[in-house]
Motif scaffolding. Structure first.
Motif, PDB file in Angstrom:
ATOM      1  N   SER A  17       4.671  78.674 -11.493  1.00  0.00           N
ATOM      2  CA  SER A  17       4.758  79.208 -12.852  1.00  0.00           C
ATOM      3  C   SER A  17       6.008  80.080 -13.011  1.00  0.00           C
ATOM      4  CB  SER A  17       3.528  80.070 -13.172  1.00  0.00           C
ATOM      5  OG  SER A  17       2.341  79.325 -13.115  1.00  0.00           O
ATOM      6  N   ARG A  19       7.732  82.677 -16.393  1.00  0.00           N
ATOM      7  CA  ARG A  19       7.662  83.133 -17.770  1.00  0.00           C
ATOM      8  C   ARG A  19       9.067  83.440 -18.270  1.00  0.00           C
ATOM      9  NH1 ARG A  19       4.814  88.416 -20.590  1.00  0.00           N
ATOM     10  NH2 ARG A  19       6.571  89.473 -19.598  1.00  0.00           N
ATOM     11  N   SER A  21      11.574  84.761 -21.312  1.00  0.00           N
ATOM     12  CA  SER A  21      11.573  85.714 -22.414  1.00  0.00           C
ATOM     13  C   SER A  21      12.784  85.465 -23.298  1.00  0.00           C
ATOM     14  CB  SER A  21      11.623  87.150 -21.891  1.00  0.00           C
ATOM     15  OG  SER A  21      10.530  87.447 -21.055  1.00  0.00           O
ATOM     16  N   PHE A  68       2.265  74.837 -21.015  1.00  0.00           N
ATOM     17  CA  PHE A  68       3.116  75.915 -21.522  1.00  0.00           C
ATOM     18  C   PHE A  68       2.390  76.639 -22.647  1.00  0.00           C
ATOM     19  CE2 PHE A  68       7.574  73.982 -20.475  1.00  0.00           C
ATOM     20  CZ  PHE A  68       7.165  73.778 -19.167  1.00  0.00           C
ATOM     21  N   TYR A  80       7.866  84.832 -25.740  1.00  0.00           N
ATOM     22  CA  TYR A  80       7.679  84.444 -24.345  1.00  0.00           C
ATOM     23  C   TYR A  80       7.267  82.974 -24.261  1.00  0.00           C
ATOM     24  CZ  TYR A  80       7.389  89.507 -23.931  1.00  0.00           C
ATOM     25  OH  TYR A  80       7.650  90.847 -24.018  1.00  0.00           O
ATOM     26  N   GLN A  82       5.316  81.016 -21.392  1.00  0.00           N
ATOM     27  CA  GLN A  82       4.655  80.962 -20.096  1.00  0.00           C
ATOM     28  C   GLN A  82       4.556  79.515 -19.668  1.00  0.00           C
ATOM     29  OE1 GLN A  82       3.457  83.519 -18.041  1.00  0.00           O
ATOM     30  NE2 GLN A  82       3.108  81.858 -16.584  1.00  0.00           N
ATOM     31  N   ASN A  84       3.282  76.999 -16.832  1.00  0.00           N
ATOM     32  CA  ASN A  84       2.421  76.798 -15.665  1.00  0.00           C
ATOM     33  C   ASN A  84       2.457  75.338 -15.234  1.00  0.00           C
ATOM     34  OD1 ASN A  84       1.591  79.513 -15.872  1.00  0.00           O
ATOM     35  ND2 ASN A  84      -0.102  78.966 -17.247  1.00  0.00           N
TER      36      ASN A  84
END
Length: 122
Positions: A17, A19, A21, A68, A80, A82, A84
């Motif tokens: 994963s 993240r 920004s 996502f 953001y 994220q 995964n």
């Protein structure tokens, strides 16, 4: 001056994963759609996900649905992504962009930030 700064990329193994920004400044955050796009080596840029925080509208391209998640922190003017269950085919430079439009879309955007590289190893 509109500024978008994307960060958070890196090298991760498949299944891992990250993240990303996107920090925005210079415009009224609530009036804009924020999109994430990516461009893999030798391929065209494609839209990944978008969000319009004032409407709560968001959208994902089929290839990332369920893996996502996009969200925004309006207090920080930051969006953001994220990511995964990353796959090698997710390897690309990821860009965030802003467009003054209702809702969100993965079409033409007015403002772009610099990219952040995501590399997923197999």
């Amino acid at each position: 001056e509109v500024q978008l700064q994307a960060y958070g990329g890196g090298l991760v193994q498949a299944g891992g994963s990250l993240r990303l920004s996107c920090a925005a400044s210079g415009f009224t955050f609530d009036d804009y759609a924020i999109g994430w796009f990516r461009q893999a080596p030798g391929k065209e840029r494609e839209g990944v996900s978008c969000i319009h925080s004032s409407d709560g509208i968001l959208h994902y391209v089929d290839s990332v649905k369920g893996r996502f998640t996009i969200n925004s922190d309006n207090a920080k003017n930051t969006v953001y992504l994220q990511m995964n269950s990353l796959k090698p085919e997710d390897t690309a430079v990821y860009y965030c962009a802003a467009d003054r439009s209702p809702g969100c879309h993965l079409g033409k955007y007015d403002y772009w930030g610099q990219g952040t590289l995501v590399t997923v190893s197999s």
